[in-house]
Design a protein around this motif. Structure first.
Motif: not given
Length: 125
Positions: A101-111
């Motif tokens: 639910y963290n917008v910053g994670d949306y750009f990160v492959r490992s998330k």
């Protein structure tokens, strides 16, 4: 466990358009963030774009204005519409789903928790 299946890839010419699809089973996209990534030969898998549970979209700068991500909740399918394709868009395109639910994670492959098998897009010049 969510299963993701991409389709729609192929060989196109520069300037053409293409729409990729990602169908989900075992879960609904309404409960996940759906992301698109791509991996060119010899390069790392990179973020292309994502669509949130609330249908907010995010794109990497290199594709912004040429790519649109949308979602059909009834079909449980996410789409990646690409236009003005360039040879440098050639890659295997992957669909993925994230519980975050963290917008910053949306750009990160490992998330991303679940991945499709990928579909090849080749753009000839």
């Amino acid at each position: 466990q969510v299963q993701l299946v991409e389709s729609g890839g192929g060989l196109v010419q520069a300037g053409d358009s293409l729409r990729l699809s990602c169908a989900a089973s075992g879960g609904t996209f309404s409960r996940y963030v759906a992301g698109w990534f791509r991996q060119a030969p010899g390069k790392e898998r990179e973020f292309v774009g994502a669509i949130s549970r609330g249908d907010t979209t995010y794109y990497t700068n290199s594709v912004r204005g040429r790519v649109t991500i949308s979602k059909d909740d009834i079909k449980n399918t996410v789409y990646l519409q690409m236009s003005s394709l360039k040879p440098e868009d050639t890659a295997v395109y992957y669909c993925a789903a994230s519980r975050s639910y963290n917008v910053g994670d949306y750009f990160v492959r490992s998330k991303y928790d679940f991945w499709g098998q990928g579909t090849q897009v080749t753009v000839s010049s």
